[in-house]
Design an enzyme around this catalytic site. Sequence first.
Site: not given
Ligand code: ARG
Ligand code: ZN
Ligand code: CA
Length: 254
Positions: A123-124, A163-164, A186, A188, A194, A227
């Site tokens: 996704l990115g 997210h990115e 993380d 934080v 988790q 999302d």
């Molecule tokens: N880097 C993650 C991937 O490619 C991005 C996740 C983004 N999640 C979302 N719900 N938009 O899986």
């Molecule tokens: Zn990520």
């Molecule tokens: Ca973990």
Amino acid sequence: RSGCTEIPVVVHVVWRVAAENISQAQIDSQIAVLNADYRKHNADVSSAPAPFAPLAADSRVVFKLATTDPNGNPTNGVTRTQTQVNGFSDDDAVKSAATGGANAWPRDQYLNIWVCKLGGGLLGYAQFPGGPANTDGVVILHSAFGTSGTAAAPFNLGRTATHEVGHWLNLRHIWGDDGDGCGGSDFVADTPNQAGPNFGAPAFPHVSCSNGPNGDMFMNYMDYVDDRAMVMFTTGQVTRMQAALDGPRSAIGH
Ligand code: ARG
Ligand code: ZN
Ligand code: CA
């Protein structure tokens, strides 16, 4: 720093077939989502479960399409490049004209966002602070970008960029990137420990790593849920993003 930081954004649309040459309206819809999510103006923050709601925070980051290009000329903040490449990967080829992509604009003045076809279900992806200048920024699949045009469910609410860009501002995944273990962090303090990533739209609570009764903060933008299921950053995450803006990313934004 106090107050808001405005980040000039350039969107590099790298397209092979016409559908990938996304519209200005689709780009504008993504900028609107970034501004809602990073200022905690997103309406769906109200869906955060009661125990987590008090931790939801305003990041005080504002995004604006650039109005001046690197040569000092007026721009709409969008570049459009036709390519022969039928699907990029996370190898940064999209970030260079020599490999069918578009070159980055200077990272001390712009957040570079490349939008293209990605292969392999990606996704990115993002580059954290401290990496090479010519690959700095985030890459987003065109059909996971914005809320209109080619944006497709369940990734059609613009949260992939939320997210990115979180990674670009130094946020780690909320599960600590240790597979399904309980030893990762993380860095934080106010996000529960988790096990692994969550997907889809989980029911609250989802307990792992003895983090009951409230369980995983799967509704955080730095998890992997759909999302519609991710709605918040925490106060601790905002502190970490602001530290990046005061540190490795201090050149950008005013
Ligand atoms: N880097 C993650 C991937 O490619 C991005 C996740 C983004 N999640 C979302 N719900 N938009 O899986
Ligand atoms: Zn990520
Ligand atoms: Ca973990």
